[in-house]
Scaffold this motif. Structure first.
Motif, PDB file in Angstrom:
ATOM      1  N   ASP A 183     -37.866 -41.619 -37.446  1.00  0.00           N
ATOM      2  CA  ASP A 183     -38.728 -40.536 -37.933  1.00  0.00           C
ATOM      3  C   ASP A 183     -38.048 -39.181 -37.757  1.00  0.00           C
ATOM      4  N   HIS A 184     -37.175 -39.063 -36.765  1.00  0.00           N
ATOM      5  CA  HIS A 184     -36.423 -37.826 -36.530  1.00  0.00           C
ATOM      6  C   HIS A 184     -35.053 -37.892 -37.202  1.00  0.00           C
ATOM      7  N   ILE A 185     -34.423 -39.058 -37.130  1.00  0.00           N
ATOM      8  CA  ILE A 185     -33.065 -39.243 -37.674  1.00  0.00           C
ATOM      9  C   ILE A 185     -33.208 -39.777 -39.097  1.00  0.00           C
ATOM     10  N   THR A 186     -33.607 -38.907 -40.023  1.00  0.00           N
ATOM     11  CA  THR A 186     -33.869 -39.344 -41.396  1.00  0.00           C
ATOM     12  C   THR A 186     -32.574 -39.545 -42.172  1.00  0.00           C
ATOM     13  N   ARG A 187     -32.688 -40.233 -43.290  1.00  0.00           N
ATOM     14  CA  ARG A 187     -31.503 -40.498 -44.114  1.00  0.00           C
ATOM     15  C   ARG A 187     -30.911 -39.210 -44.668  1.00  0.00           C
ATOM     16  N   ASP A 188     -31.786 -38.283 -45.081  1.00  0.00           N
ATOM     17  CA  ASP A 188     -31.282 -37.018 -45.628  1.00  0.00           C
ATOM     18  C   ASP A 188     -30.553 -36.211 -44.550  1.00  0.00           C
ATOM     19  N   ALA A 191     -27.221 -37.871 -43.955  1.00  0.00           N
ATOM     20  CA  ALA A 191     -26.278 -37.661 -45.056  1.00  0.00           C
ATOM     21  C   ALA A 191     -25.712 -36.244 -45.010  1.00  0.00           C
ATOM     22  N   ASN A 192     -26.577 -35.264 -44.749  1.00  0.00           N
ATOM     23  CA  ASN A 192     -26.111 -33.880 -44.642  1.00  0.00           C
ATOM     24  C   ASN A 192     -25.163 -33.706 -43.464  1.00  0.00           C
ATOM     25  N   ALA A 193     -25.473 -34.355 -42.346  1.00  0.00           N
ATOM     26  CA  ALA A 193     -24.624 -34.236 -41.157  1.00  0.00           C
ATOM     27  C   ALA A 193     -23.240 -34.827 -41.412  1.00  0.00           C
ATOM     28  N   ARG A 194     -23.170 -35.940 -42.120  1.00  0.00           N
ATOM     29  CA  ARG A 194     -21.860 -36.535 -42.426  1.00  0.00           C
ATOM     30  C   ARG A 194     -21.054 -35.610 -43.336  1.00  0.00           C
ATOM     31  N   LEU A 195     -21.741 -34.935 -44.260  1.00  0.00           N
ATOM     32  CA  LEU A 195     -21.060 -33.995 -45.159  1.00  0.00           C
ATOM     33  C   LEU A 195     -20.531 -32.796 -44.369  1.00  0.00           C
ATOM     34  N   LEU A 196     -21.338 -32.267 -43.460  1.00  0.00           N
ATOM     35  CA  LEU A 196     -20.899 -31.140 -42.628  1.00  0.00           C
ATOM     36  C   LEU A 196     -19.748 -31.567 -41.716  1.00  0.00           C
ATOM     37  N   HIS A 197     -19.833 -32.767 -41.195  1.00  0.00           N
ATOM     38  CA  HIS A 197     -18.772 -33.299 -40.336  1.00  0.00           C
ATOM     39  C   HIS A 197     -17.447 -33.345 -41.089  1.00  0.00           C
ATOM     40  N   ARG A 198     -17.497 -33.811 -42.328  1.00  0.00           N
ATOM     41  CA  ARG A 198     -16.279 -33.878 -43.148  1.00  0.00           C
ATOM     42  C   ARG A 198     -15.702 -32.489 -43.372  1.00  0.00           C
ATOM     43  N   GLY A 256     -33.942 -32.191 -49.220  1.00  0.00           N
ATOM     44  CA  GLY A 256     -33.037 -33.275 -49.592  1.00  0.00           C
ATOM     45  C   GLY A 256     -31.593 -33.003 -49.237  1.00  0.00           C
ATOM     46  N   PRO A 257     -30.690 -33.847 -49.753  1.00  0.00           N
ATOM     47  CA  PRO A 257     -29.263 -33.717 -49.433  1.00  0.00           C
ATOM     48  C   PRO A 257     -28.676 -32.412 -49.952  1.00  0.00           C
ATOM     49  N   ILE A 258     -27.683 -31.902 -49.272  1.00  0.00           N
ATOM     50  CA  ILE A 258     -26.985 -30.691 -49.692  1.00  0.00           C
ATOM     51  C   ILE A 258     -26.110 -31.016 -50.898  1.00  0.00           C
ATOM     52  N   SER A 259     -26.186 -30.153 -51.919  1.00  0.00           N
ATOM     53  CA  SER A 259     -25.341 -30.283 -53.108  1.00  0.00           C
ATOM     54  C   SER A 259     -24.985 -28.882 -53.588  1.00  0.00           C
TER      55      SER A 259
END
Length: 274
Positions: A183-188, A191-198, A256-259
């Motif tokens: 409920d806290h660690i949502t898919r969106d 996904a955003n965190a992986r993009l920021l990590h990259r 939603g996801p960052i784009s």
């Protein structure tokens, strides 16, 4: 009468003998031992390799225990925290996603994984040990101990009661004790965190400075595409915007996801976890 053919002699040059190794100098900084990156007095300096300039090996995880490499029905591995260049290990997909999310929270300056074990006594007087999945260290000097569990397993596991007992008995271990589920660690968010990590792993300060010059004149929210239209490199500019979001300078305000179509604005109180 046929004239005699003259013979042409091609002398073979003597093979030069290899020069003997130079004797070690007593005043060499490394004791006379030569090797990559070392040079003797008077020789020309050598440039560091490209690898040495752009990559440094990450530090080992600070985990009190490492997940087993093989296990049935589980997901485990590790990532590298781009803030500290330190390995973070995980034992489930939820833990992996939170490992990406935590370093990108503007108040978090450090992430410790698999912290413990912490001893506590239950209501029957039985001594137990608990290892926290993560401890997040915040810029204000406080810390949060985090237990990660799928939502449907929190109740049956008695995890909330366990954290209550640890909080009462080991209050000096952390300032807060929380459970984090899907409920806290949502898919969106993941996904955003992986993009920021990259983006942070390939951080380029020159690109960030160029985008920052554009955003300094922003009033209200603007699409990332509008910001990139004023930069010289669309692709690298997008990565720079992501870095500024991760640094807490810009705020992602779309759902939603960052784009590239997402809206961002300058954070009113710029917070940075760099």
């Amino acid at each position: 009468m046929n004239p005699k053919k003259s013979k042409i002699h091609h002398p073979i040059p003597p093979t030069p003998k290899p020069a003997p190794p130079a004797p070690a100098r007593a005043n060499d900084a490394d004791g006379g031992v030569s090797g990559p990156g070392r040079r003797s007095p008077g020789s020309k300096p050598t440039s560091p390799s490209r690898t040495e300039l752009v990559w440094s090996a990450p530090s080992a995880s600070v985990a009190s225990r490492r997940p087993a490499k093989r296990s049935t029905g589980s997901f485990r591995g590790s990532i590298v925290n781009p803030r500290t260049n330190r390995e973070i290990v995980f034992e489930s997909t939820l833990e992996r996603d939170l490992a990406y999310i935590l370093p990108n929270l503007s108040t978090v300056v450090g992430v410790r994984d698999q912290v413990g074990p912490v001893e506590y006594v239950d209501e029957d007087g039985v001594v137990h040990n608990h290892t926290f999945d993560f401890v997040a260290d915040h810029e204000d000097g406080t810390s949060t101990a985090i237990a990660v569990k799928p939502a449907h397993r929190v109740g049956p596991s008695g995890l909330e009661k366990t954290l209550e007992l640890i909080s009462d008995q080991q209050s000096g271990f952390a300032d807060r004790f929380v459970v984090r589920t899907g409920d806290h660690i949502t898919r969106d968010r993941a996904a955003n965190a992986r993009l920021l990590h990259r983006a942070l792993r390939g951080r380029n300060e020159a690109d960030i400075a160029e985008i920052l010059a554009v955003t300094n004149s922003m009033r209200g929210a603007a699409a990332i595409t509008a910001i990139l239209a004023n930069s010289r490199n669309f692709g690298r500019g997008f990565m720079a915007v992501l870095c500024l979001i991760a640094d807490g300078v810009l705020e992602h305000v779309s759902k939603g996801p960052i784009s590239i179509s997402s809206l961002v604005r300058v954070r009113r109180r710029a917070a940075t976890n760099r």
